[in-house]
Design an enzyme around this catalytic site. Structure first.
Site, PDB file in Angstrom:
ATOM      1  N   SER A 240     -43.270 -25.497 -30.027  1.00 50.68           N
ATOM      2  CA  SER A 240     -42.854 -25.249 -31.398  1.00 50.68           C
ATOM      3  C   SER A 240     -42.083 -26.449 -31.958  1.00 50.68           C
ATOM      4  CB  SER A 240     -42.044 -23.948 -31.453  1.00 50.68           C
ATOM      5  OG  SER A 240     -41.791 -23.563 -32.781  1.00 50.68           O
TER       6      SER A 240
ATOM      7  N   ASP B 178     -51.005 -17.024 -34.741  1.00 51.50           N
ATOM      8  CA  ASP B 178     -49.625 -17.510 -34.862  1.00 51.50           C
ATOM      9  C   ASP B 178     -49.111 -17.237 -36.270  1.00 51.50           C
ATOM     10  OD1 ASP B 178     -47.251 -19.088 -35.056  1.00 51.50           O
ATOM     11  OD2 ASP B 178     -47.988 -20.381 -33.444  1.00 51.50           O
TER      12      ASP B 178
ATOM     13  N   HIS C 182     -46.932 -16.547 -31.980  1.00 57.31           N
ATOM     14  CA  HIS C 182     -46.118 -17.745 -31.761  1.00 57.31           C
ATOM     15  C   HIS C 182     -45.299 -17.671 -30.481  1.00 57.31           C
ATOM     16  CE1 HIS C 182     -44.363 -21.488 -33.150  1.00 57.31           C
ATOM     17  NE2 HIS C 182     -43.145 -21.017 -32.911  1.00 57.31           N
TER      18      HIS C 182
END
Length: 312
Positions: A192, A257, A286
């Site tokens: 991320s 996501d 995610h």
């Protein structure tokens, strides 16, 4: 056409705060620290060990040996064994911007060829990630080195894009100098927001390999999904740096996501000349890719087959 209206563009160029600051505020959500550094409690050693070092650690806690939980042992994911405590070092190193950066090195697989330099995601710190690191390193037969960004955990300063780059530089140099790990034995792993410092470092230094887990193309493209070009004020421009990475790159992204759209992973894959077969996890969001069996399977194959072929 770039996908933004004239009014939106005027607002972006003319109205404070600038978009990079907006993106930074969206990206950085440091939690309340879940741990604190403890000094070496064993004065009989006669040596000045680093704060938080494993030496003399007597009790398992959330985080790592030398770290004291600030949230209580009832929140710990599991109790650490003495062996796990003995295999973990925690210490502080200073970045080029003057911040103290909390670092953690876990010898998950003492005879492992590779060490993973892991840049974690948002809203977590080393105390919350340490049990995951132990499990991951054990399963993929790699040691794990990680660090907290400025303003996260015990790291000083405030989170910012510039500090992010300085933080990973400090971690990279600490891993190399303190443990003697050569670049050809380091795998850079970003998750991320952690893909931002990972891509930046990987574009400047050659290493064994790079893993980009749920990566973003740039801050503007997250905030304004129709953005098609990179503006001079854009934050976290992974899309402009990924083509400069000289090492093999594995990109992992969930197709559902909800935070960083799957299209970001696809765009980076298309721009990355050294990309290997990616892992698109059908139905994953995610924060749950690690729960899918193909996650560990692809990482093992990347390390044991793709990298072996590269170094043959």
């Amino acid at each position: 056409m770039n996908g933004l209206s004239i009014r939106e563009l005027c607002g972006l160029f003319c109205c404070p705060p600038c978009p990079s600051r907006i993106a930074a505020k969206l990206a950085f959500l440091p939690p309340e620290p879940t741990y604190a550094l403890l000094p070496d409690p064993d004065p009989s050693t006669g040596a000045a060990t680093a704060p938080g070092s494993v030496s003399g650690a007597t009790q398992p806690s959330l985080g790592a040996p030398g770290l004291r939980s600030r949230v209580g042992t009832e929140r710990a994911e599991f109790q650490y064994s003495q062996r796990e405590l003995d295999l973990t070092d925690v210490f502080l190193t200073r970045s080029s911007r003057g911040n103290m950066v909390g670092c953690m090195y876990i010898r998950c697989a003492p005879n492992a060829r590779f060490t993973v330099l892991f840049s974690h995601g948002n809203a977590v710190d080393l105390g919350q990630m340490s049990s995951f690191y132990i499990g991951l390193g054990t399963r993929i037969n790699c040691n794990i080195f990680s660090y907290d960004y400025s303003g996260y955990g015990v790291s000083t300063g405030k989170p910012s894009e510039k500090n992010l780059y300085a933080d990973i530089d400090a971690a990279w140099h600490a891993l190399r100098s303190r443990y003697g790990i050569s670049p050809e034995n380091i795998i850079l792993y970003g998750q991320s927001i952690g893909t931002v410092p990972t891509v930046d470092l990987a574009s400047r230094f050659e290493c064994a390999a790079v893993v980009l887990h749920s990566p973003l193309t740039s801050g503007m493209r997250v905030a304004f999904p129709d953005t098609k070009k990179t503006y001079c004020f854009d934050a976290f421009p992974n899309i402009e740096k990924v083509s400069k990475i000289p090492s093999p790159v594995l990109i992992i992204h969930g197709t559902e996501d909800e935070v960083i759209d799957f299209s970001h992973g696809l765009a980076l894959f298309e721009r990355c000349p050294k990309a290997v077969e990616p892992l698109w996890v059908e139905g994953a969001g995610h924060n749950d890719i690690e729960l899918y069996s193909q996650y560990l399977e692809r990482l093992r194959r990347f390390i044991n087959q793709d990298l072996a072929a590269q170094h043959a």
